[in-house]
Design a protein around this motif. Structure first.
Motif, PDB file in Angstrom:
ATOM      1  N   GLY A 119       0.803  -1.229   0.000  1.00 40.15           N
ATOM      2  CA  GLY A 119       0.000   0.000   0.000  1.00 40.15           C
ATOM      3  C   GLY A 119       0.828   1.266   0.000  1.00 40.15           C
ATOM      4  O   GLY A 119       1.960   1.298  -0.471  1.00 40.15           O
ATOM      5  N   ASP A 120       0.236   2.315   0.595  1.00 35.63           N
ATOM      6  CA  ASP A 120       0.868   3.646   0.500  1.00 35.63           C
ATOM      7  C   ASP A 120       1.812   3.931   1.671  1.00 35.63           C
ATOM      8  O   ASP A 120       2.126   5.069   1.980  1.00 35.63           O
ATOM      9  N   LYS A 121       2.283   2.868   2.339  1.00 36.15           N
ATOM     10  CA  LYS A 121       3.179   3.055   3.502  1.00 36.15           C
ATOM     11  C   LYS A 121       4.624   3.236   3.051  1.00 36.15           C
ATOM     12  O   LYS A 121       4.990   2.885   1.934  1.00 36.15           O
ATOM     13  N   LYS A 122       5.439   3.781   3.964  1.00 38.94           N
ATOM     14  CA  LYS A 122       6.880   3.876   3.689  1.00 38.94           C
ATOM     15  C   LYS A 122       7.700   3.066   4.692  1.00 38.94           C
ATOM     16  O   LYS A 122       8.902   2.900   4.529  1.00 38.94           O
ATOM     17  N   ILE A 123       7.040   2.641   5.753  1.00 40.69           N
ATOM     18  CA  ILE A 123       7.737   1.857   6.784  1.00 40.69           C
ATOM     19  C   ILE A 123       7.088   0.473   6.845  1.00 40.69           C
ATOM     20  O   ILE A 123       5.857   0.354   6.817  1.00 40.69           O
ATOM     21  N   MET A 124       7.924  -0.547   6.936  1.00 37.50           N
ATOM     22  CA  MET A 124       7.395  -1.911   7.079  1.00 37.50           C
ATOM     23  C   MET A 124       7.489  -2.339   8.542  1.00 37.50           C
ATOM     24  O   MET A 124       8.436  -1.965   9.225  1.00 37.50           O
ATOM     25  N   GLN A 141       7.603  -2.521  19.104  1.00 35.81           N
ATOM     26  CA  GLN A 141       7.365  -2.969  17.712  1.00 35.81           C
ATOM     27  C   GLN A 141       8.655  -2.796  16.916  1.00 35.81           C
ATOM     28  O   GLN A 141       9.286  -1.736  16.963  1.00 35.81           O
ATOM     29  N   HIS A 142       9.037  -3.837  16.173  1.00 37.55           N
ATOM     30  CA  HIS A 142      10.187  -3.693  15.275  1.00 37.55           C
ATOM     31  C   HIS A 142       9.730  -3.126  13.941  1.00 37.55           C
ATOM     32  O   HIS A 142       8.707  -3.550  13.400  1.00 37.55           O
ATOM     33  N   ILE A 143      10.528  -2.181  13.414  1.00 37.71           N
ATOM     34  CA  ILE A 143      10.195  -1.604  12.104  1.00 37.71           C
ATOM     35  C   ILE A 143      11.392  -1.736  11.156  1.00 37.71           C
ATOM     36  O   ILE A 143      12.544  -1.899  11.587  1.00 37.71           O
ATOM     37  N   LEU A 144      11.091  -1.641   9.866  1.00 44.64           N
ATOM     38  CA  LEU A 144      12.121  -1.743   8.821  1.00 44.64           C
ATOM     39  C   LEU A 144      12.063  -0.492   7.959  1.00 44.64           C
ATOM     40  O   LEU A 144      11.013  -0.169   7.390  1.00 44.64           O
ATOM     41  N   THR A 145      13.195   0.202   7.869  1.00 44.55           N
ATOM     42  CA  THR A 145      13.255   1.411   7.035  1.00 44.55           C
ATOM     43  C   THR A 145      14.407   1.267   6.034  1.00 44.55           C
ATOM     44  O   THR A 145      15.366   0.525   6.283  1.00 44.55           O
ATOM     45  N   PRO A 146      14.327   1.981   4.891  1.00 46.23           N
ATOM     46  CA  PRO A 146      15.401   1.846   3.898  1.00 46.23           C
ATOM     47  C   PRO A 146      16.720   2.383   4.421  1.00 46.23           C
ATOM     48  O   PRO A 146      16.749   3.432   5.075  1.00 46.23           O
ATOM     49  N   ARG A 147      17.793   1.716   4.139  1.00 46.46           N
ATOM     50  CA  ARG A 147      19.118   2.239   4.491  1.00 46.46           C
ATOM     51  C   ARG A 147      19.381   3.465   3.632  1.00 46.46           C
ATOM     52  O   ARG A 147      18.954   3.541   2.485  1.00 46.46           O
ATOM     53  N   GLU A 148      20.084   4.434   4.204  1.00 49.76           N
ATOM     54  CA  GLU A 148      20.294   5.697   3.487  1.00 49.76           C
ATOM     55  C   GLU A 148      21.574   5.650   2.667  1.00 49.76           C
ATOM     56  O   GLU A 148      22.332   6.621   2.622  1.00 49.76           O
ATOM     57  N   GLY A 149      21.836   4.491   2.084  1.00 48.11           N
ATOM     58  CA  GLY A 149      23.058   4.344   1.301  1.00 48.11           C
ATOM     59  C   GLY A 149      22.754   3.905  -0.108  1.00 48.11           C
ATOM     60  O   GLY A 149      21.648   4.072  -0.616  1.00 48.11           O
ATOM     61  N   CYS A 170      14.621  -6.225  -5.034  1.00 54.39           N
ATOM     62  CA  CYS A 170      14.534  -6.118  -3.568  1.00 54.39           C
ATOM     63  C   CYS A 170      15.024  -4.755  -3.097  1.00 54.39           C
ATOM     64  O   CYS A 170      14.414  -4.117  -2.231  1.00 54.39           O
ATOM     65  N   SER A 171      16.128  -4.302  -3.668  1.00 56.48           N
ATOM     66  CA  SER A 171      16.715  -3.045  -3.216  1.00 56.48           C
ATOM     67  C   SER A 171      15.803  -1.858  -3.542  1.00 56.48           C
ATOM     68  O   SER A 171      15.539  -1.004  -2.689  1.00 56.48           O
ATOM     69  N   GLU A 484      18.819 -14.196  -0.550  1.00 58.06           N
ATOM     70  CA  GLU A 484      18.194 -13.237  -1.454  1.00 58.06           C
ATOM     71  C   GLU A 484      16.782 -13.717  -1.738  1.00 58.06           C
ATOM     72  O   GLU A 484      16.427 -14.859  -1.437  1.00 58.06           O
ATOM     73  N   LEU A 485      15.980 -12.847  -2.356  1.00 54.90           N
ATOM     74  CA  LEU A 485      14.592 -13.167  -2.735  1.00 54.90           C
ATOM     75  C   LEU A 485      13.811 -13.628  -1.490  1.00 54.90           C
ATOM     76  O   LEU A 485      13.993 -13.095  -0.408  1.00 54.90           O
ATOM     77  N   GLY A 486      12.916 -14.613  -1.676  1.00 52.24           N
ATOM     78  CA  GLY A 486      12.123 -15.036  -0.512  1.00 52.24           C
ATOM     79  C   GLY A 486      11.003 -14.048  -0.216  1.00 52.24           C
ATOM     80  O   GLY A 486      10.719 -13.762   0.952  1.00 52.24           O
ATOM     81  N   GLY A 487      10.387 -13.488  -1.270  1.00 55.26           N
ATOM     82  CA  GLY A 487       9.305 -12.532  -1.033  1.00 55.26           C
ATOM     83  C   GLY A 487       9.825 -11.300  -0.324  1.00 55.26           C
ATOM     84  O   GLY A 487      10.951 -10.852  -0.560  1.00 55.26           O
ATOM     85  N   LEU A 488       9.018 -10.780   0.597  1.00 59.54           N
ATOM     86  CA  LEU A 488       9.387  -9.520   1.248  1.00 59.54           C
ATOM     87  C   LEU A 488      10.624  -9.668   2.137  1.00 59.54           C
ATOM     88  O   LEU A 488      11.308  -8.674   2.421  1.00 59.54           O
ATOM     89  N   SER A 489      10.948 -10.878   2.554  1.00 60.25           N
ATOM     90  CA  SER A 489      12.154 -11.019   3.388  1.00 60.25           C
ATOM     91  C   SER A 489      13.410 -10.673   2.573  1.00 60.25           C
ATOM     92  O   SER A 489      14.453 -10.360   3.139  1.00 60.25           O
ATOM     93  N   GLY A 490      13.307 -10.698   1.235  1.00 57.84           N
ATOM     94  CA  GLY A 490      14.430 -10.302   0.385  1.00 57.84           C
ATOM     95  C   GLY A 490      14.796  -8.831   0.527  1.00 57.84           C
ATOM     96  O   GLY A 490      15.886  -8.403   0.135  1.00 57.84           O
ATOM     97  N   LEU A 491      13.882  -8.037   1.107  1.00 59.51           N
ATOM     98  CA  LEU A 491      14.164  -6.598   1.277  1.00 59.51           C
ATOM     99  C   LEU A 491      15.085  -6.345   2.475  1.00 59.51           C
ATOM    100  O   LEU A 491      15.682  -5.270   2.597  1.00 59.51           O
ATOM    101  N   ARG A 492      15.145  -7.325   3.368  1.00 67.84           N
ATOM    102  CA  ARG A 492      15.859  -7.135   4.640  1.00 67.84           C
ATOM    103  C   ARG A 492      17.293  -6.632   4.495  1.00 67.84           C
ATOM    104  O   ARG A 492      17.764  -5.813   5.293  1.00 67.84           O
ATOM    105  N   LEU A 493      17.987  -7.150   3.477  1.00 64.47           N
ATOM    106  CA  LEU A 493      19.384  -6.771   3.285  1.00 64.47           C
ATOM    107  C   LEU A 493      19.532  -5.258   3.122  1.00 64.47           C
ATOM    108  O   LEU A 493      20.552  -4.677   3.471  1.00 64.47           O
TER     109      LEU A 493
END
Ligand code: NAP
Length: 513
Positions: A119-124, A141-149, A170-171, A484-493
């Motif tokens: 959806g329209d979220k920016k934080i997972m 609550q644990h959250i996931l945000t994009p690395r700033e690199g 994923c990236s 790598e991959l594995g659906g949304l868990s692929g974003l973790r890296l």
């Protein structure tokens, strides 16, 4: 001859100096020249961080998903041309090239679909929230945000399309810009893909950069929020993992390295039944697709002693029937290896495996007039795998595998598979639940993926070599320890996981709960 430039800091930049020559591996004809000397790698990394990163982070998941759908469509519109480049520069059959190019567009589309679901979220959110005190008001609550690199995506020569696209999917969905660095020898296809995407302007500036040629001193300019996603040989993986700057700054590094994947046939199967047929069919496909230049290709084939002679003969017969040659000829079923170095390595590998076993079919005789980097599909037999060494440690990156007997028990099969010291995938073919269950338990800790071939899925099986966007790709130990991959868990890296603790109402407001 065509010169392949790099796309960095918003412009196409040709390398200085002589550069490397890219060839057609079937004819040895020169196709293009490329190099990255003179590129300002520090500026490229900064451009990704300062221009691409903020633009991607300003987008929500839905918007990034739209961008990735547009990437997939843009590339798909040039499918025929891209397949042609896979044939010319990779020695691929058209079907091999489809596996790579359609794998790339398909993975981008699959992640676009996952992104739309966010959806329209920016934080997972990562997992469920937890009550921290006596009252439910104090919450965690644990959250996931994009690395700033910036994410540096370094790939092997065998998948110039899918290799970078599965990482970029994923990236980019996570919100992190990429610098794509394919292997130099087969970079023509990647170059053209990036050229199409840049010309169609489907990504914000800085989100996608591309290096043609060596990575130069790029890794020395990476900083704490950057990521390196590497696929290639274990040797290069070790160099990257031990890179002083990456260690000093705790740069996240994911390594996908080589792998001695196995396929195990269960005992007691009807030789004419669907499962036994599937086994032979898929072994032959896994050995010869992309001329065996797949990290997930089967290298070790384990067959109950009672079935060994029959299965060996069936595989050998099917391999002998495979037509090898320049893949521009439609009836050719297997092309050459990608480079002369790969041919030399494959010959050395076959010799080493033959020294502790025997060649059943194939071997090192030249193919045709000796032009091109061809190697015959080669099946070896090792009758004493428990005493053998090479077969469990040497990945021959070509159409080469070894068949070995085992006593038909899950324990013996698991013992032999584990000698590969960690693999991307192992396949088990059988219909007996107890056998499959015991072997799954024995193999799971040593493999990133287990492929279960059985009667019920024989008509829909895709082969153990196909990495699926929704399933994890990456294995422990020798395979590099990556994921790598594995659906949304692929974003973790590409994300930072952060624990939030405080008033539950405030957290709900912040996170839209
Ligand atoms: P490689 O020689 O290790 O090269 C891989 C990539 O690393 C290339 O882009 C190469 O660039 C780059 N590279 C080399 N040295 C580097 C350094 N010091 N710093 C930064 N980058 C560097 O591997 P390959 O021969 O291309 O690929 C074959 C191997 O890849 C096989 O062992 C195969 O099993 C493995 N593989 C694994 C997977 C997987 O998912 N696990 C998938 C495919 C392939 P240049 O080409 O410019 O040298």
């Amino acid at each position: 001859m065509r010169t392949l430039a790099s796309y960095v800091y918003g412009e196409w930049v040709e390398g200085q100096g002589e550069g490397a020559v890219l060839v057609n591996p079937a004819t040895e004809e020169a196709l293009a020249v490329t190099g990255s000397d003179g590129i300002d790698f520090a500026a490229a990394a900064a451009h990704g961080r300062e221009t691409g990163g903020p633009a991607l982070r300003a987008m929500n998941f839905e918007e990034r998903a739209e961008m990735m759908k547009a990437m997939s469509e843009s590339l798909h519109a040039h499918r025929d041309e891209l397949l042609g480049l896979g044939v010319a520069n990779g020695g691929n059959t058209r079907s091999d090239a489809k596996f790579d190019v359609d794998g790339a567009t398909g993975t981008l589309a699959a992640y676009a679909s996952l992104g739309r679901g966010l959806g329209d979220k920016k934080i997972m959110l990562a997992g469920e929230g937890v009550q921290l005190g006596r009252s439910a008001r104090y919450w965690g609550q644990h959250i996931l945000t994009p690395r700033e690199g910036v994410a540096v995506l370094i790939n092997a020569f065998n998948f110039p399309a899918w290799g970078w696209a599965e990482k970029a999917a994923c990236s980019l969905l996570a919100g992190v810009p990429v610098i794509v660095k394919p292997a130099t020898s087969t970079a023509l296809l990647t170059f053209r893909m990036v050229e199409i995407l840049v010309s169609d302007a489907v990504l914000p500036e800085g989100a996608l950069q591309y290096i043609s040629g060596s990575a130069g001193d790029l890794l020395s300019h990476l900083t704490e929020q950057d990521v390196v996603a590497f696929t290639g040989s274990a040797k290069t993986g070790r160099i990257i993992r031990g890179h002083e700057n990456l260690l000093a700054r705790s740069v996240k590094v994911n390594v996908e390295a080589d792998s001695l994947n196995s396929a195990v046939l269960a005992p007691g199967l009807d030789p004419d039944g669907d499962t036994a047929r599937l086994f032979v069919r898929e072994i032959v496909k896994e050995m010869t697709q992309k001329a065996g230049q797949k990290c997930t290709a089967v290298r070790r084939i384990l067959v109950p002693s009672d079935d060994l002679d029959r299965v060996r003969d069936e595989i050998a017969q099917a391999l002998s029937a495979i037509r090898i040659g320049d893949t521009v000829n439609g009836d050719v079923r297997m092309g050459p290896l990608a480079t002369s170095n790969q041919l030399r390595d494959a010959h050395e590998g076959i010799a080493a495996l033959a020294a502790e076993g025997e060649i059943v079919v194939g071997g090192m005789d030249p193919v045709g007039d000796g032009k091109g980097y061809f190697v015959r599909p080669t099946l070896l037999l090792n009758s004493d795998p428990a005493a053998a060494r090479e077969v469990h440690v040497r990945e021959v990156f070509g159409p080469v595998a070894t068949i070995m007997p085992y006593d038909g028990t899950p324990a013996a099969a698991a013992d032999l598979v584990r000698r590969g010291a960690g693999s991307l995938v192992a396949a088990i073919y059988g219909d007996d639940v107890t056998f499959m269950g015991d072997l799954v338990a024995g193999l799971a800790p040593w493999n990133g993926r287990l492929y279960l071939g059985s009667r019920k899925v024989a008509d829909m099986a895709v082969g153990s070599g196909a990495a699926m966007p929704l399933l994890k790709h990456g294995g422990p130990g020798r395979a590099g320890g990556g994921a790598e991959l594995g659906g949304l868990s692929g974003l973790r890296l590409y994300q930072q996981r952060t624990a939030l603790q405080g008033d539950r109402g405030l957290l709900n407001k912040l996170l839209g709960g």
